[in-house]
Design an enzyme around this catalytic site. Structure first.
Site: not given
Ligand code: EPU
Length: 446
Positions: A50-51, A123, A147, A335
């Site tokens: 998915k990701n 998101r 969320d 995850d």
């Molecule tokens: N963060 C910030 N500022 C930003 C971006 C992130 O403070 O600009 C913080 C977030 O709040 C969090 C941390 O950095 O505390 C990590 O966030 P990250 O950006 O790595 O996560 P994401 O890209 O929003 C993806 C996956 C998530 C997975 C996370 C961590 C996708 C669509 N989602 O989210 O997957 O948990 O990386 O590995 O790729 C899921 O599949 O159920 C899921 C939530």
């Protein structure tokens, strides 16, 4: 299957089960009903990640033409991303059960805009921002809200694009981005954010000059995105490591690509066999994407081995408790955590679970406690005291992984566990109940 790694197990992995994908026409699953089923057995196939696929779909705005993505799971998030691309003017067709064809019809202008109704549904839509600005010089994308994990800021995404010359205005809940031509820059991420790395990477491929992303996220999905971009004609080096170097190019072209397997789906089947016991084979799973998890599961007493076809796993009985702490890749993925908490809830001993990524990602614990689990949360730690058996109860899925973990816990809970709001699970899993049932689990969807 030939076993080469941490092999302790015996011979073949038993029966093969025919599996019929739940038709999406049936609509979302509202409730899952789970009863303890005894040891699992058989073979299950893992789908595309998915990701990864969501970001590959976003990357298709970078160049006009016809893209074909293979190994695409039939899940709600993919349908939502398809709707977003359609809202921009693209045609997105499921050309085969696990294949998407994406193109823009002749004489249609792509509208670089992500409306609130669609961003609110998913998101991850924010990853269209970088490629849209890179391609069109402007974009209008709804601000994503928080969320169930708590606040989900995007400051790092915006800073990275700013470093390449994007200017932002924030009006009426929308990010309005503008840049004449992006210019390569050194981007030092404060934290290896997956989404910020992807947005920066997809912008950098069309920027003028060299971009270096330092402290980049190293997830396998980032390497898959880079492979896709390179096939399109980009020059991306170092994806999968902490420093990614991109030489911008003038133009890219569409390609065909096979999505990498979903490591979290594979982890879900590992957790299921860990909780229920038994012996299973997960075809298509790539153990090299899951090293830390496999190490931890072996510490708990599971036997796991792998080869090029997939992963074989055996749980000899009740597992031992361990401590776990989530970290960016190659650390233990956040995850996986709800699945590990479900496993610890029925393991022998006490395990301490530390969440380092999403402060609010403990909500499902209240639901596990309703199933009789002994878990105490202190800040970003959870202390889990294992019990031999939980007690089936009605519980609510707050997000994809939490829903999957509650269903897995139900495999060792007396009586019936009913997971409501199970449509969350469909966001990230294709035929979740069907695949578990194929392994002999007593799970049904309604
Ligand atoms: N963060 C910030 N500022 C930003 C971006 C992130 O403070 O600009 C913080 C977030 O709040 C969090 C941390 O950095 O505390 C990590 O966030 P990250 O950006 O790595 O996560 P994401 O890209 O929003 C993806 C996956 C998530 C997975 C996370 C961590 C996708 C669509 N989602 O989210 O997957 O948990 O990386 O590995 O790729 C899921 O599949 O159920 C899921 C939530």
């Amino acid at each position: 299957m030939h076993r080469t790694h941490r092999t302790v197990g015996s011979g073949g992995c038993g029966r093969r089960f025919a599996r019929r994908a739940r038709e999406s026409i049936l609509g979302p699953v509202e409730r899952l009903s789970i009863r303890p089923s005894g040891p699992l057995a058989g073979t299950v196939a893992v789908g595309g990640a998915k990701n990864s696929v969501l970001k590959l779909m976003a990357a298709t705005v970078l160049a006009e033409g016809r893209y074909v993505l293979r190994n695409v799971p039939d899940i709600t998030d993919v349908r939502d991303m398809a709707d977003l691309l359609r809202a921009m003017g693209a045609v997105v067709e499921r050309s085969a059960p696990h294949e998407l064809t994406i193109y823009r019809p002749p004489d249609t202008d792509l509208l670089p805009e992500a409306p609130y109704e669609l961003v609110e549904r998913m998101r991850a839509s924010i990853v269209v921002l970088g490629p849209l600005v890179a391609r069109f010089g402007h974009a209008r994308v709804a601000m994503p809200g928080g969320d169930d994990f708590g606040p989900r800021p995007i400051d790092m995404h915006l800073r990275a694009l700013e470093a390449m010359g994007t200017e932002f205005e924030f009006r009426h809940g929308y990010i309005e981005a503008r840049a004449d031509r992006l210019v390569g820059a050194r981007i030092l991420l404060e934290f290896p954010s997956v989404g910020a790395t992807e947005n920066a990477l997809m912008a950098a491929v069309l920027a003028k000059g060299t971009t270096v992303i330092d402290n980049a996220a190293r997830e396998p999905e980032i390497a898959d995105l880079a492979a896709f971009l390179n096939r399109m004609g980009a020059t991306v080096l170092g994806a999968g490591s902490s420093t990614i170097r991109v030489e911008g190019v003038e133009e890219l072209s569409p390609v065909e690509h096979v999505v990498i397997p979903d490591r979290v789906e594979a982890a879900t089947f590992l957790a299921a066999v860990g909780v229920a016991g038994g012996e299973i084979t997960i075809t298509g799973a790539r153990a090299e994407h899951m090293d830390m998890l496999i190490t931890k599961l072996c510490d708990m007493g599971m036997r796991i081995s792998h080869d090029h076809e997939g992963i074989w796993a055996m749980a000899p009985g009740r597992l031992r408790a361990i401590d776990v702490s989530t970290l960016p890749y190659p650390g233990l993925a956040t995850d996986y955590k709800p699945l590990l908490v479900a496993m610890l809830a029925v393991s022998d001993g006490v395990g301490i679970v530390t969440e380092n990524l999403f402060a609010g990602r403990f909500r499902y614990i209240d639901e596990l406690v309703r199933m009789g689990a002994d878990i105490r949360v202190e800040g970003h730690h959870a202390v889990v005291r294992g019990k031999p058996m939980l007690s089936g109860a009605p519980v609510r899925a707050h997000d994809i992984r939490a829903g999957a973990a509650l269903a897995v816990a139900g495999l060792r809970a007396e009586g019936e566990t009913i997971v409501t709001d199970a449509a969350h699970i469909d966001r990230g899993y294709e035929d979740f109940a069907g695949k578990l049932a194929a392994l002999g689990a007593d799970v049904s969807a309604n």
